[in-house]
Write a protein that holds these residues in place. Structure first.
Motif, PDB file in Angstrom:
ATOM      1  N   ASN A 145     -32.296 -11.117 -42.584  1.00  0.00           N
ATOM      2  CA  ASN A 145     -31.929  -9.902 -43.319  1.00  0.00           C
ATOM      3  C   ASN A 145     -31.391  -8.817 -42.390  1.00  0.00           C
ATOM      4  N   LEU A 146     -31.754  -8.869 -41.112  1.00  0.00           N
ATOM      5  CA  LEU A 146     -31.245  -7.873 -40.171  1.00  0.00           C
ATOM      6  C   LEU A 146     -29.730  -7.971 -40.034  1.00  0.00           C
ATOM      7  N   TYR A 147     -29.237  -9.203 -39.951  1.00  0.00           N
ATOM      8  CA  TYR A 147     -27.784  -9.405 -39.833  1.00  0.00           C
ATOM      9  C   TYR A 147     -27.070  -8.918 -41.088  1.00  0.00           C
ATOM     10  N   GLU A 148     -27.635  -9.225 -42.243  1.00  0.00           N
ATOM     11  CA  GLU A 148     -27.025  -8.793 -43.501  1.00  0.00           C
ATOM     12  C   GLU A 148     -27.115  -7.273 -43.665  1.00  0.00           C
ATOM     13  N   ALA A 149     -28.222  -6.695 -43.216  1.00  0.00           N
ATOM     14  CA  ALA A 149     -28.369  -5.242 -43.316  1.00  0.00           C
ATOM     15  C   ALA A 149     -27.351  -4.519 -42.433  1.00  0.00           C
ATOM     16  N   ALA A 150     -27.079  -5.066 -41.260  1.00  0.00           N
ATOM     17  CA  ALA A 150     -26.082  -4.466 -40.376  1.00  0.00           C
ATOM     18  C   ALA A 150     -24.710  -4.481 -41.019  1.00  0.00           C
TER      19      ALA A 150
END
Length: 268
Positions: A160-165
């Motif tokens: 989710n960190l990659y998608e949030a970025a």
């Protein structure tokens, strides 16, 4: 009683492991060539070591190959690990097993196969064995160690960190560089260190991949042991041991500080 026996057992293990190294280091300061009797303290073998042109050249060659091979393997291995982690379950497990094969495969098999490949190119294209062939050989056998060090960090990372970025305005390249790379950096660094260590230490694959005009430090030490053994080898081994020990101590200190900072951040 159990604690005493366990400590005694541990002490005997460490004595068995490190007593030969201690003896080697002590006799590297021996004035005489005799490796069985102490005749006096002297630094002449270290002076002879640092004045030996063949040893210095082979050491520089080993460092150059190890650095180049570890950098190339780290770049390729990180990209491969990211690609494998994004595969579906069956292809991913297949690729992981294929990646394991060079690790469990005997080095003699890899060395002979690479030698035959390089001999084919030498006979057909006129490419002689030397620095280039040794570099290719080292990249081929240290690459799996980078992949196997980066893969666990990718599994631990929150997707989710990659998608949030990306939701916050980053394009895929920026999200990968600013989010994914920092998260998997410990695995990349560990893979680089392992690749550098295995490349610097390798003997069998280098023996088959190198030509007559290119010599690394392990090959030079082997050539020295085939002739009359001089205490210069003791001095060389002692220097290598001290450098590796210092590197491990520095790495552990830095890692301990990083772990302490992470714990403090979690408390906050």
């Amino acid at each position: 009683m159990k604690k005493v026996l366990s400590r005694l057992y541990l002490g005997l293990i460490f004595l068995f492991l490190y007593a030969p190294i201690v003896v080697m280091i002590v006799f590297s300061f021996n004035e005489s060539k005799n490796r069985a009797h102490w005749t006096g303290f002297s630094l002449k073998w270290y002076v002879e070591l640092f004045h030996s042109e063949s040893i210095i050249n082979s050491l520089l060659a080993s460092l150059l190959v190890a650095l180049a091979a570890s950098v190339i393997a780290t770049l390729l291995g990180t990209a491969a690990a990211v690609g494998i982690s994004n595969m579906k379950k069956l292809p991913r497990s297949l690729m992981v097993n294929v990646t394991y094969m060079p690790v469990i495969n005997p080095e003699i098999v890899m060395g002979v196969s690479l030698m035959l490949l390089f001999l084919f190119f030498e006979n057909t294209l006129g490419i002689s064995r030397g620095f280039g062939t040794v570099l290719v050989a080292h990249v081929s056998f240290v690459l799996p160690y980078v992949v196997l060090n980066v893969m666990p960090k990718l599994r631990q990372m929150d997707v989710n960190l990659y998608e949030a970025a990306q939701d916050l305005g980053c394009n895929p390249r920026q999200a990968f560089c600013k989010v994914v790379i920092p998260e998997i950096m410990p695995g990349i660094f560990a893979g680089f260190i392992m690749a550098f260590t295995f490349s610097l230490d390798d003997f069998i694959v280098t023996l088959f991949a190198s030509g007559p005009k290119f010599t690394t430090l392990p090959l030079e030490i082997y050539a020295m042991t085939r002739r009359k053994v001089r205490p210069t080898i003791n001095a060389l081994s002692a220097v290598i041991f001290v450098v590796v020990l210092a590197a491990l101590i520095i790495y552990n200190i830095v890692d301990a500080k990083q772990q302490k900072k992470l714990k403090e951040r979690k408390r906050v």
